[in-house]
Design a protein around this motif. Structure first.
Motif, short mmCIF file in Angstrom:
data_model
loop_
_atom_site.label_atom_id
_atom_site.label_comp_id
_atom_site.label_asym_id
_atom_site.label_seq_id
_atom_site.Cartn_x
_atom_site.Cartn_y
_atom_site.Cartn_z
N GLN A 29 78.98 11.58 33.58
CA GLN A 29 77.56 11.83 33.83
C GLN A 29 76.70 10.81 33.08
OE1 GLN A 29 77.04 15.98 32.71
NE2 GLN A 29 76.89 16.59 34.86
N ASP A 32 77.07 7.59 34.90
CA ASP A 32 76.27 7.64 36.14
C ASP A 32 74.79 7.46 35.82
OD1 ASP A 32 78.46 7.93 37.76
OD2 ASP A 32 78.24 10.11 38.01
N LEU A 33 74.31 8.11 34.77
CA LEU A 33 72.92 7.98 34.37
C LEU A 33 72.61 6.55 33.97
CD1 LEU A 33 70.25 9.40 33.93
CD2 LEU A 33 70.99 9.95 31.60
N ARG A 34 73.52 5.92 33.23
CA ARG A 34 73.33 4.51 32.85
C ARG A 34 73.31 3.62 34.10
NH1 ARG A 34 77.42 3.98 27.72
NH2 ARG A 34 76.13 5.15 26.26
N ILE A 37 70.00 4.05 35.78
CA ILE A 37 68.94 3.37 35.02
C ILE A 37 69.03 1.86 35.21
CG2 ILE A 37 68.12 2.85 32.70
CD1 ILE A 37 68.78 5.77 31.96
#
Length: 188
Positions: A29, A32-34, A37
């Motif tokens: 997660q 995925d967030l990185r 971004i």
């Protein structure tokens, strides 16, 4: 009992695998967030780059061309577009500058011709005025040599390209009596 021991051991193993999966899920997660971004930053950067490029390559030259046409239309025939490039806007700016040069040159030539016509008209008007005053003076009988010479001098001053001559004619008796008949002529 053996089965129960194995079940307990199996449950513990499942708990450990579950904890590992949850940990891995959290790590994914975060990754995925990185990625989201980083992708978002790249997309925004690319959009900003495209915006700046369009503004520099299209908007500014277009604004310069529009400003020049507005100034030209307002009567400033010396305005030119400073944009120089080998693209369509550069060719358009070059065409505008050529058109502006041609129109400014045509305008200068027209002004010069108008000035020449005005000068000739003023000269002709002055000559007509002198001719009117002279004919009035001659009609009143002021036809002496001095008056005619002054009239010729005035015409010569007003119309320098004109050749004027004065010829005196008379008979010997009339000349002896002080009477001379005079005529003048204009050679164009």
């Amino acid at each position: 009992r053996l089965l129960l021991e194995h079940v307990g051991h199996f449950v513990a193993e499942l708990d450990r695998v579950d904890a590992g999966l949850q940990k891995e899920h959290k790590r994914l997660q975060v990754l995925d967030l990185r990625q989201v971004i980083v992708t978002l930053v790249l997309v925004i950067s690319l959009q900003l780059l495209v915006f700046v490029t369009i503004r520099r390559k299209v908007a500014r030259p277009m604004r310069a061309l529009l400003d020049a046409t507005d100034k030209f239309r307002a009567g400033n025939l010396d305005v030119r577009v400073p944009y120089r490039a080998d693209d369509e806007l550069g060719r358009l700016a070059h065409s505008f500058n050529l058109m502006a040069d041609a129109l400014a040159d045509s305008h200068r030539q027209l002004e010069q011709r108008v000035q020449e016509k005005v000068q000739k008209l003023a000269q002709a008007n002055a000559a007509l005025g002198l001719l009117f005053r002279s004919s009035h003076s001659l009609a009143l009988g002021n036809t002496g040599i001095d008056a005619l010479e002054e009239l010729l001098a005035r015409f010569q001053a007003l119309l320098p390209g004109l050749s004027l001559r004065l010829s005196l004619e008379g008979d010997q008796q009339g000349m002896a009596a002080g009477r001379r008949q005079s005529t003048f002529g204009i050679d164009a």
